[in-house]
Design a protein around this motif. Structure first.
Motif, short mmCIF file in Angstrom:
data_model
loop_
_atom_site.label_atom_id
_atom_site.label_comp_id
_atom_site.label_asym_id
_atom_site.label_seq_id
_atom_site.Cartn_x
_atom_site.Cartn_y
_atom_site.Cartn_z
N PHE A 354 0.70 -1.18 -0.05
CA PHE A 354 0.07 0.06 0.19
C PHE A 354 0.84 1.27 -0.01
CE2 PHE A 354 -2.64 -3.15 1.73
CZ PHE A 354 -4.23 -3.13 1.01
N CYS A 355 2.03 1.36 0.70
CA CYS A 355 2.94 2.23 0.39
C CYS A 355 4.42 1.72 0.69
CB CYS A 355 2.74 3.17 1.89
SG CYS A 355 3.84 4.94 1.46
N ARG A 356 5.22 1.66 -0.58
CA ARG A 356 6.27 1.07 -0.65
C ARG A 356 7.41 1.42 0.33
NH1 ARG A 356 9.62 0.87 -6.45
NH2 ARG A 356 10.93 -0.84 -5.95
N TYR A 357 7.51 2.58 0.90
CA TYR A 357 8.75 3.08 1.68
C TYR A 357 8.09 3.49 3.08
CZ TYR A 357 11.16 3.31 -2.64
OH TYR A 357 11.61 2.89 -4.06
N ALA A 358 8.89 3.20 4.07
CA ALA A 358 8.71 3.52 5.43
C ALA A 358 8.65 5.09 5.72
CB ALA A 358 9.82 2.96 6.17
N HIS A 359 9.42 5.92 4.99
CA HIS A 359 9.47 7.18 5.19
C HIS A 359 10.10 7.35 6.69
CE1 HIS A 359 6.94 6.56 1.72
NE2 HIS A 359 7.21 8.13 1.34
N LEU A 360 10.94 6.74 6.87
CA LEU A 360 11.31 7.02 8.34
C LEU A 360 12.31 8.06 8.73
CD1 LEU A 360 12.58 3.96 10.84
CD2 LEU A 360 13.95 6.14 10.58
N VAL A 361 11.99 8.79 9.60
CA VAL A 361 12.45 9.90 10.18
C VAL A 361 12.60 10.16 11.74
CG1 VAL A 361 10.50 11.57 10.18
CG2 VAL A 361 12.98 12.53 9.97
N THR A 362 13.54 10.32 12.26
CA THR A 362 13.73 10.40 13.73
C THR A 362 13.25 11.75 14.35
OG1 THR A 362 16.02 11.23 13.90
CG2 THR A 362 15.98 8.81 13.75
N GLU A 363 12.88 11.69 15.44
CA GLU A 363 12.38 12.93 15.99
C GLU A 363 13.34 13.77 16.32
OE1 GLU A 363 8.92 13.05 18.96
OE2 GLU A 363 10.58 13.45 20.56
N GLU A 364 14.68 13.26 16.69
CA GLU A 364 15.89 14.28 16.87
C GLU A 364 16.23 14.92 15.54
OE1 GLU A 364 20.21 13.40 19.40
OE2 GLU A 364 19.41 12.17 17.57
N THR A 365 16.29 14.33 14.25
CA THR A 365 16.54 14.84 13.21
C THR A 365 15.53 15.75 12.80
OG1 THR A 365 17.42 12.69 12.32
CG2 THR A 365 16.93 14.56 10.67
N LEU A 366 14.23 15.79 12.99
CA LEU A 366 13.12 16.83 12.77
C LEU A 366 13.48 17.83 13.56
CD1 LEU A 366 10.03 14.35 12.61
CD2 LEU A 366 11.14 15.80 10.82
N MET A 367 13.84 17.72 14.99
CA MET A 367 13.84 18.97 15.86
C MET A 367 15.00 19.72 15.53
SD MET A 367 12.81 20.34 18.44
CE MET A 367 11.65 19.24 19.34
N ASP A 368 16.16 19.08 15.30
CA ASP A 368 17.39 19.93 14.64
C ASP A 368 16.87 20.47 13.40
OD1 ASP A 368 18.77 18.73 16.83
OD2 ASP A 368 19.66 17.24 15.54
N ALA A 369 16.29 20.17 12.51
CA ALA A 369 15.98 20.86 11.40
C ALA A 369 14.98 21.85 11.75
CB ALA A 369 15.43 19.62 10.13
N LEU A 370 14.10 21.71 12.42
CA LEU A 370 13.08 22.80 12.69
C LEU A 370 13.78 24.04 13.37
CD1 LEU A 370 10.35 23.73 12.81
CD2 LEU A 370 9.74 22.40 14.83
N VAL A 371 14.96 23.70 14.47
CA VAL A 371 15.59 24.70 15.07
C VAL A 371 16.27 25.59 14.15
CG1 VAL A 371 17.08 25.06 16.81
CG2 VAL A 371 15.32 23.58 17.51
N GLN A 372 17.06 24.93 13.17
CA GLN A 372 17.88 25.34 12.22
C GLN A 372 16.97 26.29 11.43
OE1 GLN A 372 21.25 25.13 12.29
NE2 GLN A 372 21.12 26.52 10.34
N TYR A 373 15.63 25.79 10.97
CA TYR A 373 14.92 26.69 9.97
C TYR A 373 14.68 27.75 10.71
CZ TYR A 373 11.57 27.44 6.31
OH TYR A 373 10.66 27.76 5.45
#
Length: 813
Positions: A354-373
């Protein structure tokens, strides 16, 4: 002949009723009805055992307390006496059924004023009388409903305000904020926005001992010496929080006609929101517009979850993460042996089909990216405040003319409504002269409301002529407030759930775990942030650190576990499994090679000097914006300008912020990619005067690289990929700018079609796109010239060693 005085008295039961359906001038009070029954009993040798009494209940309904008691006691009742038929009821069919039922049961019914006795009467017009009684209640109901409808339409219906508000003790039309209740509503809001659901919010309020609305109501009644008859809830419930927190009454909005009753004494049915009467800014606001909007957005983002238990984890990004492929939300995965991460909900529940990939992303990665933005946005906003150009801000200034036109239109409308009211009053009195008093009283109140509204509008119009407009300079303090908020959020270095819900609109994650972050309140327009580039830079940094670890090694051996643990100790998001691709890359480069030794799986094959050379190569590759700068300096030198002495180049500004910096400082020129160049031109911030691509020649700015090992293993994949690129080249060289813009617009949603057409047209005019993908030797040598002059290339590499044109030539055929 025997005297009636010698007969035993007849035992009777009486029934009396009075309701709001009845015209007080035509129908006796409850006490008068009782007296009529008593007099009739005395005159006819009867004894009253009990009189059943319903006061204030409509005769259209037979579900009346004492009437039901009387019906339940029919086994002991022989005779029922009432003043007239309308006291039994005003529902034609039900009254006739009641009389028929009493006749079948052998019960005697006496209606005094109607001269009706079921034992002796053969009244043929009894059906007409019951119909007339029903018509009366329906006429009254219709008039009351019409008056109520007019009050709802005009927003003048006086009803009890919801929790958080109260009415002025003297002027019932004036609504005031109940400070005690408002404080509880604000507490509800804070708890909910901190990441708690409605049910959890109710639990927290109860545990803190916060009084419920009914507890407060009871306390106030008792303080006035009144008895509180309603049921009291001592614990907060899901419905209680939902009804009090999300009611837009808290935002100053009055909604009337939310429910409607189709039949007399029937059930109320909900009216669709689009058919309700809405009056914005009707009363003081407890929640401002932004707070109310945020509450609704947070609720909408959470409402699809069917979870009803107590969450063991707070998932900071829950509700705002979306899969780029199937568009479904991402699910949080909490495991004790791993850091929290998110995967596609469809992939997690239904699997790869139904969806080929997991689209996995860690919360830590998201937090770092959001803070940087957010840091980029904060820096851009600070620059805008320091060197303001308010003409660029698309904010609507206050215009008294707009308000005056709106008020004048409303004044005409209210005056017309007043005329309709007066006309309607005359018609109703003419049709029902017996109800003159009630109709006059009702319409007088409505007319007064209209006249008060007319006076208020006229006063506001007069005030508008004397109030000065708000100057556009008042925008700048608002920017400063936004900057203060960003500074406050970023000082914590780690955002909480509430911060994310306030700032983030959504985050879309692709199959590789790269995230496109969309911010609210226009923050995204302040700066450009490329999550993928930032992530690649992080990978490059970790690879460089790995090489440095190899340089420091004294044993001559290394392992995946050692390098992964060392990077993790430095603070990088790394673990053993994640480092395997990095080790493969090191193997391809040659610094390490595999061994057959279990405890020493990899041998360091390169010398320290060779490792330092590899490190320097990666550092040069990782310089953000290096290539644009080198091409620019090459063109300057080609035209006789020395970049060091003839002009000043500011390289301190982040690449995504150069356009914003150009409009707010004293720079004469800026180098921009599209769509930033066209946006500047469209907004009047600058004009495109030259193209680096035209002046530099065919620089191979975009090239596709592949490892030799992959090329040998999968030549068919490389050929198919090259064929696809060639198809794209053929398309852009055979279609107009308008056709190309329409085809690629879904990939550039932030750019409108007109701007996209302009950009594509400019690229076609400049001959940006080649006819094929062949990497010519002439272009390769031009690239080496640019790198040499920039001081980045120490030794030239043979063209044949790095470039293959086999697949490109095959694609052209």
């Amino acid at each position: 002949m025997i005297s009636t005085l010698t007969n035993p008295p007849v035992v009777i039961d009486g029934y009396v009723r009075l309701s709001r359906d009845d015209n007080k001038r035509n129908y006796s009070s409850i006490e008068n009805q009782k007296k009529i029954i008593q007099r009739y009993a005395e005159e006819n040798n009867m004894v009253i055992r009990h009189i059943y009494e319903d006061d204030g209940i409509s005769g259209y309904s037979f579900n009346r307390p004492d009437f039901q008691k009387m019906m339940a006691s029919l086994d002991t009742i022989d005779v029922i006496v009432a003043k007239d038929l309308s006291r039994i009821g005003r529902h034609n069919a039900k009254v006739l059924l009641f009389l028929e039922e009493m006749e079948e049961m052998g019960k005697r019914v006496i209606l005094i004023d109607d001269n009706y006795d079921s034992f002796y009467s053969d009244d043929d017009i009894i059906g007409i009388k019951t119909w007339d009684n029903e018509r009366h209640v329906k006429n009254t109901s219709r008039k009351v409903k019409r008056i109520k409808h007019m009050e709802q339409e005009n927003g003048t219906l006086v009803s009890r305000p919801p929790f958080g508000y109260t009415r002025h003790p003297l002027n019932k039309q004036l609504i005031l904020i109940d400070e005690e209740a408002a404080a509880i509503l604000n507490l509800e809001k804070e708890i909910y926005l901190d990441g708690n659901g409605i049910r959890k919010t109710a639990e927290i309020l109860t545990s803190r001992g916060v009084p419920t609305p009914s507890m407060i109501d009871k306390e106030r009644h008792e303080a006035l010496g009144l008895v509180y008859h309603k049921q009291v809830a001592y614990q907060w419930s899901f419905g209680m929080v939902k009804d009090t927190l999300f009611n837009d009454y808290n935002n100053g909005v009055l909604r009337t006609r939310k429910k409607e009753r189709v039949t007399i004494n029937g059930k109320d049915k909900k009216v669709p929101r689009e058919n309700q009467y809405i009056f914005p800014n009707h009363h003081p606001k407890i929640f401002d517009d932004d707070t109310m909007k945020l509450l609704n957005e947070v609720r909408d983002s959470r409402r699809h979850s069917q979870y009803r238990g107590q969450r063991a984890h707070i998932n900071l990004f829950f509700g705002c993460l979306y899969c780029k492929d199937c568009k479904m939300k991402l699910t949080a995965i909490n495991r004790p042996d791993r850091k929290k991460y998110y995967v596609c909900g469809t992939y997690n529940k239904k699997g790869k089909q139904f969806c080929r990939y997991a689209h996995l992303v860690t919360e830590e990665t998201l937090m770092d990216a959001l803070v940087q933005y957010l840091i980029l946005c904060r820096d851009s906003l600070a620059g805008l405040i320091k060197n303001p150009d308010l003409s660029k801000l698309k904010s609507e200034a206050y215009t008294p003319t707009d308000s005056r036109q709106r008020l004048e239109s409303e004044l005409l409308k209210v005056r017309e409504e007043l005329k309709v009211l007066i006309t309607q009053k005359v018609k109703e009195i003419t049709a029902n002269p017996s109800m003159n008093e009630i109709i006059t009283e009702t319409h007088t109140a409505l007319q007064q409301d209209k006249m008060d509204r007319i006076a208020a509008i006229e006063k506001t119009l007069l005030d508008l002529t004397t109030e000065p407009p708000i100057p556009s300079a008042a925008i700048q303090p608002g920017l400063q407030t936004a900057l203060d908020i960003l500074n406050e959020v970023l000082e914590k270095k780690k955002l909480c759930r509430k911060d994310i819900e306030v700032l983030v609109e959504k985050i879309v994650v692709d199959q590789d775990g790269n995230a496109d972050i969309y911010l609210k309140h226009g923050l995204g327009s302040l700066a450009a942030y490329d999550f993928k580039v930032d992530r690649e830079n992080l990978k490059l940094t970790m690879l460089i650190e790995s090489i440095r670890l190899l340089e420091k090694d004294e044993t001559g051996f290394t392992s995946v576990k050692y390098l992964a643990d060392s990077l993790k100790a430095m603070g990088y998001p790394m673990h053993k499994k994640k480092f395997i691709p990095y080790m493969k890359h090191l193997l391809d480069l040659g610094p390490v090679e595999k061994t057959d030794i279990y405890h020493h799986p990899y041998r360091i094959a390169a010398t320290r000097q060779q490792l330092r050379d590899v490190e320097k190569m990666f550092i040069m590759v990782g310089q953000t914006g290096g290539m644009p700068e080198m091409v620019f300096e090459y063109i300057l030198k080609k035209n006789g300008l020395d970049p060091q002495t003839d002009l000043t180049i500011d390289q301190s500004i982040d690449f995504g912020l150069t356009a914003a910096a150009f409009t707010s400082n004293d720079a004469d020129y800026t180098v921009e990619f599209e769509p930033f160049a066209s946006t500047l031109e469209k907004e009047g911030g600058g004009r495109v005067v030259a193209s680096l691509g035209v002046d530099s020649g065919y620089v191979p700015y975009t090239a596709y690289c592949v490892k030799q090992s992959y090329l040998k293993a999968h030549p068919e994949v490389v050929q198919k990929f090259t064929n696809a690129i060639q198809k794209g080249m053929d398309y852009v060289n055979s279609h107009s700018a308008e056709e190309i813009a329409k085809a690629i617009q879904p990939q550039f949603k932030e750019t409108d079609l007109e701007a996209l057409t302009t950009i594509v047209g400019r690229c076609k005019d400049q001959d940006t796109w080649k006819k094929d993908t062949v990497f010519e030797k002439e272009s390769f040598e031009l690239l080496e010239n640019i790198l040499e002059e920039a001081g980045q290339l120490k030794e030239r590499v043979p063209y044949e060693d790095l470039v293959t044109t086999e697949y490109s030539k095959a694609a052209v055929k």
